[in-house]
Write an enzyme that holds these catalytic residues in place. Sequence first.
Site, PDB file in Angstrom:
ATOM      1  N   ASP A  15       0.838  -1.198   0.000  1.00 35.17           N
ATOM      2  CA  ASP A  15       0.000   0.000   0.000  1.00 35.17           C
ATOM      3  C   ASP A  15       0.880   1.258   0.000  1.00 35.17           C
ATOM      4  O   ASP A  15       2.018   1.217   0.456  1.00 35.17           O
ATOM      5  CB  ASP A  15      -0.898  -0.033   1.244  1.00 35.17           C
ATOM      6  CG  ASP A  15      -2.093   0.892   1.107  1.00 35.17           C
ATOM      7  OD1 ASP A  15      -2.311   1.452   0.007  1.00 35.17           O
ATOM      8  OD2 ASP A  15      -2.804   1.070   2.105  1.00 35.17           O
ATOM      9  N   GLY A  16       0.316   2.345  -0.504  1.00 38.60           N
ATOM     10  CA  GLY A  16       0.982   3.640  -0.388  1.00 38.60           C
ATOM     11  C   GLY A  16       1.624   4.169  -1.661  1.00 38.60           C
ATOM     12  O   GLY A  16       2.295   5.203  -1.617  1.00 38.60           O
ATOM     13  N   ARG A  28      -0.457   9.453  -9.836  1.00 35.54           N
ATOM     14  CA  ARG A  28      -0.568   8.178  -9.111  1.00 35.54           C
ATOM     15  C   ARG A  28       0.161   7.042  -9.842  1.00 35.54           C
ATOM     16  O   ARG A  28       0.801   6.198  -9.231  1.00 35.54           O
ATOM     17  CB  ARG A  28      -2.046   7.786  -8.939  1.00 35.54           C
ATOM     18  CG  ARG A  28      -2.827   8.681  -8.009  1.00 35.54           C
ATOM     19  CD  ARG A  28      -4.263   8.201  -7.884  1.00 35.54           C
ATOM     20  NE  ARG A  28      -4.334   6.831  -7.370  1.00 35.54           N
ATOM     21  CZ  ARG A  28      -4.175   6.494  -6.102  1.00 35.54           C
ATOM     22  NH1 ARG A  28      -3.936   7.417  -5.204  1.00 35.54           N
ATOM     23  NH2 ARG A  28      -4.261   5.245  -5.724  1.00 35.54           N
ATOM     24  N   ASN A  63     -10.309  -3.199  -6.735  1.00 32.08           N
ATOM     25  CA  ASN A  63      -9.525  -2.181  -7.443  1.00 32.08           C
ATOM     26  C   ASN A  63     -10.115  -1.796  -8.802  1.00 32.08           C
ATOM     27  O   ASN A  63      -9.750  -0.751  -9.368  1.00 32.08           O
ATOM     28  CB  ASN A  63      -8.060  -2.627  -7.629  1.00 32.08           C
ATOM     29  CG  ASN A  63      -7.237  -2.549  -6.359  1.00 32.08           C
ATOM     30  OD1 ASN A  63      -6.261  -3.279  -6.192  1.00 32.08           O
ATOM     31  ND2 ASN A  63      -7.621  -1.676  -5.432  1.00 32.08           N
ATOM     32  N   ARG A  66     -11.448   1.800  -9.291  1.00 32.62           N
ATOM     33  CA  ARG A  66     -10.593   2.971  -9.543  1.00 32.62           C
ATOM     34  C   ARG A  66     -10.842   3.499 -10.956  1.00 32.62           C
ATOM     35  O   ARG A  66     -11.482   2.832 -11.770  1.00 32.62           O
ATOM     36  CB  ARG A  66      -9.131   2.596  -9.348  1.00 32.62           C
ATOM     37  CG  ARG A  66      -8.864   2.184  -7.913  1.00 32.62           C
ATOM     38  CD  ARG A  66      -7.403   2.069  -7.610  1.00 32.62           C
ATOM     39  NE  ARG A  66      -7.247   1.739  -6.193  1.00 32.62           N
ATOM     40  CZ  ARG A  66      -6.134   1.883  -5.511  1.00 32.62           C
ATOM     41  NH1 ARG A  66      -5.064   2.357  -6.100  1.00 32.62           N
ATOM     42  NH2 ARG A  66      -6.084   1.564  -4.227  1.00 32.62           N
ATOM     43  N   ARG A 189      -5.687  -2.710   8.267  1.00 34.94           N
ATOM     44  CA  ARG A 189      -6.825  -3.435   7.689  1.00 34.94           C
ATOM     45  C   ARG A 189      -6.326  -4.654   6.921  1.00 34.94           C
ATOM     46  O   ARG A 189      -5.214  -4.660   6.419  1.00 34.94           O
ATOM     47  CB  ARG A 189      -7.514  -2.551   6.627  1.00 34.94           C
ATOM     48  CG  ARG A 189      -8.410  -1.482   7.134  1.00 34.94           C
ATOM     49  CD  ARG A 189      -9.258  -0.941   5.982  1.00 34.94           C
ATOM     50  NE  ARG A 189      -8.480  -0.155   5.040  1.00 34.94           N
ATOM     51  CZ  ARG A 189      -8.181   1.124   5.206  1.00 34.94           C
ATOM     52  NH1 ARG A 189      -8.580   1.768   6.287  1.00 34.94           N
ATOM     53  NH2 ARG A 189      -7.484   1.773   4.291  1.00 34.94           N
ATOM     54  N   SER A 191      -8.224  -5.700   4.241  1.00 40.52           N
ATOM     55  CA  SER A 191      -8.633  -5.362   2.870  1.00 40.52           C
ATOM     56  C   SER A 191      -8.947  -6.586   1.999  1.00 40.52           C
ATOM     57  O   SER A 191      -8.550  -6.657   0.835  1.00 40.52           O
ATOM     58  CB  SER A 191      -7.562  -4.496   2.187  1.00 40.52           C
ATOM     59  OG  SER A 191      -7.368  -3.311   2.903  1.00 40.52           O
TER      60      SER A 191
HETATM   61  C1  FPP Z   1      -1.719   0.295  -3.396  1.00 40.38           C
HETATM   62  O1  FPP Z   1      -1.334   1.629  -3.433  1.00 40.38           O
HETATM   63  C2  FPP Z   1      -1.209  -0.445  -4.507  1.00 40.38           C
HETATM   64  C3  FPP Z   1      -1.964  -1.033  -5.471  1.00 40.38           C
HETATM   65  C4  FPP Z   1      -3.421  -0.980  -5.485  1.00 40.38           C
HETATM   66  C5  FPP Z   1      -1.377  -1.765  -6.581  1.00 40.38           C
HETATM   67  C6  FPP Z   1      -0.059  -2.430  -6.346  1.00 40.38           C
HETATM   68  C7  FPP Z   1       0.722  -2.324  -7.576  1.00 40.38           C
HETATM   69  C8  FPP Z   1       2.075  -2.279  -7.676  1.00 40.38           C
HETATM   70  C9  FPP Z   1       2.962  -2.410  -6.524  1.00 40.38           C
HETATM   71  C10 FPP Z   1       2.752  -2.019  -8.968  1.00 40.38           C
HETATM   72  C11 FPP Z   1       2.545  -2.995 -10.048  1.00 40.38           C
HETATM   73  C12 FPP Z   1       2.547  -4.390  -9.623  1.00 40.38           C
HETATM   74  C13 FPP Z   1       3.150  -5.387 -10.277  1.00 40.38           C
HETATM   75  C14 FPP Z   1       2.950  -6.762  -9.836  1.00 40.38           C
HETATM   76  C15 FPP Z   1       4.044  -5.148 -11.420  1.00 40.38           C
HETATM   77  P1  FPP Z   1      -2.468   2.754  -3.477  1.00 40.38           P
HETATM   78  O2  FPP Z   1      -2.622   3.172  -4.880  1.00 40.38           O
HETATM   79  O3  FPP Z   1      -3.708   2.238  -2.837  1.00 40.38           O
HETATM   80  O4  FPP Z   1      -1.786   3.840  -2.610  1.00 40.38           O
HETATM   81  P2  FPP Z   1      -2.521   4.967  -1.737  1.00 40.38           P
HETATM   82  O5  FPP Z   1      -3.327   4.242  -0.695  1.00 40.38           O
HETATM   83  O6  FPP Z   1      -1.389   5.739  -1.162  1.00 40.38           O
HETATM   84  O7  FPP Z   1      -3.354   5.769  -2.687  1.00 40.38           O
END
Ligand code: FPP
Length: 235
Positions: A15-16, A28, A63, A66, A189, A191
């Site tokens: 996350d993050g 993003r 997801n 989004r 969480r 999630s």
């Molecule tokens: C959460 O960050 C991350 C995701 C929903 C996607 C994870 C994806 C990657 C690490 C990159 C691509 C993956 C692969 C396997 C190549 P967020 O967008 O929810 O962050 P935020 O909570 O800070 O908005």
Amino acid sequence: MENKTVPQHVAIIMDGNGRWAKQRGLERVEGHRAGAVAVRNMVAILKKSDVKYLTLYAFSTENWKRSKEEVDALMELLAEFIDANLDLLQENNVRLLVTGRIEGLPEKARNKLKDAIRKTADNQDGTVIFALNYGGRAELADAAKKIAQKVLAGELDPEEINENTVAQNLYLPEIPDPDLLIRTSGELRLSNFLLWELSYSEIYVTNTFWPDFGEEEFYKAIEEYQKRNRRFGGR
Ligand code: FPP
């Protein structure tokens, strides 16, 4: 009693990425791009460690809510990731697996994943599992469906259904449950991640955003895990 064993299976809620990007005034998607580099780094870290299985929550069934732009970018990143890192998986003798409703992914990403899974199938120095189009509730609903079909086919007596039956009908029944769950960027969480499999996992949460997560933090989580006393409900 301290538990000095290395976790066999580590699961991570990555996350993050969005916050990492925002902090830097970036889009993003740039956070996700940096997140993919952190995923790449984990392959070598896994190989070096005694951890055998690493499950990474890359895209949840939620997801899809989004923006189309972000979903498309994530799917494109995934396809690019396979192209750019298949050699790295092979060099490190690491196998790739996917958990989730893989059939629901766009064709391009799906085909690349299937190809990489096939090509890395015999690699034995570690297993990276991408959770993609994954939801813990969806996995349990899918298991219920498989079990019902076996009952209908006369292969299974409903009286015989037990916890083991459910476990054997999850997406990856041969993979042991995670010993340690890591969540980055501070949220407390689950999630909808591995709801069945995480029943007895130790939880480690760090405020570090996923793109900044690396070897040092991974070993910190393992050290923390080694201080825990796992009782699995016993005394
Ligand atoms: C959460 O960050 C991350 C995701 C929903 C996607 C994870 C994806 C990657 C690490 C990159 C691509 C993956 C692969 C396997 C190549 P967020 O967008 O929810 O962050 P935020 O909570 O800070 O908005």
